[in-house]
Design an enzyme around this catalytic site. Structure first.
Site, short mmCIF file in Angstrom:
data_model
loop_
_atom_site.label_atom_id
_atom_site.label_comp_id
_atom_site.label_asym_id
_atom_site.label_seq_id
_atom_site.Cartn_x
_atom_site.Cartn_y
_atom_site.Cartn_z
N GLY A 58 0.31 -0.73 -0.19
CA GLY A 58 -0.18 -0.29 0.32
C GLY A 58 0.88 1.10 -0.03
CB CYS A 59 0.17 4.60 1.04
SG CYS A 59 0.41 6.04 1.39
#
Length: 234
Positions: A58-59
């Site tokens: 993810g981020c």
């Protein structure tokens, strides 16, 4: 796409108005942190000295921010892995077609924390390894769950732990994490480094990334340290 919308220095009022795919993007990531057993077989620490591991989930703001609070970790750099050097730029990676994933390069001391312990935290509090097509509000292959293995020993250790977790059923679904060869890691732009530290009040950070640190402190107090390491001094 949130990766190119929320991840800018926007005002809270503007953030609240953003939509993604017709749905409000301000819902927190649907992660379910859970304490997991350590790997039954860990990587041999080898000769004294620092080692590095590259993980994606993810981020990279959240991954970096959480691992910066882990004892034994000496540096965490946000960046890109999986693609070519020529396309390792934020706007290009955000297209989803470069092969890159937003990733972090974690430098750690094997005498203080093992490769397996880092994987334990990766699957437990850093992200949800059962999500498909991204993480929480961030969608696209650039937000995939991946372990970039540097050699056969890392691959065996990661494969063994994924099999162990799958057999144990501690996670709430099938693990989707890919094991990919580490062909290169490319640090992200300066404004992405230590983003969580510099922007703790960002609504995106508050809803999606700060909870990872809270989970780390709650589930693994012995591995948590209050003062994070930083990429660069202020």
């Amino acid at each position: 796409m949130i990766g190119s919308a929320l991840k800018r220095p926007l005002a809270i009022a503007a953030l609240a108005a953003l939509l993604c795919g017709g749905a409000a993007v301000l819902a927190p990531a649907a992660e379910r942190p859970v304490r997991l057993p350590p790997p039954a077989a860990d990587l041999d620490p080898g000769a004294p000295g620092l080692r590095r591991v590259v993980l994606a989930g993810g981020c990279f703001w959240g991954l970096q921010g959480m691992f910066e609070h882990v004892r034994g970790v000496t540096r965490v750099v946000a960046g890109y892995a999986g693609g070519e050097a020529a396309t390792a730029h934020y706007r290009t990676v955000g297209s989803g077609g470069t092969g890159h994933a937003e990733a972090v390069e974690i430098t750690y001391d094997p005498a203080a924390i093992s490769y397996g312990k880092l994987l334990q935290l990766f699957f437990s509090t850093a992200h949800d390894a059962t999500q498909v097509g991204g993480q929480g509000p961030d969608t696209g292959p650039q937000y995939r769950s991946a372990i970039f293995v540097a050699d056969a020993a890392e691959r065996r250790a990661a494969e063994g732990y994924i099999a162990q977790l799958g057999a144990g059923g501690q996670l709430h679904g099938r693990i989707t994490t890919t094991l990919e060869p580490l062909r290169g890691f490319y640090p992200a732009e300066d404004y992405h480094q230590d983003y969580l530290i510099h922007h703790p009040d960002s609504l995106y950070i508050v809803m999606n990334d700060a909870p990872k640190i809270t989970a780390l402190r709650r589930l693994y107090p012995g591995l948590y340290r209050d003062a994070p390491v930083r990429v660069a001094a202020d």
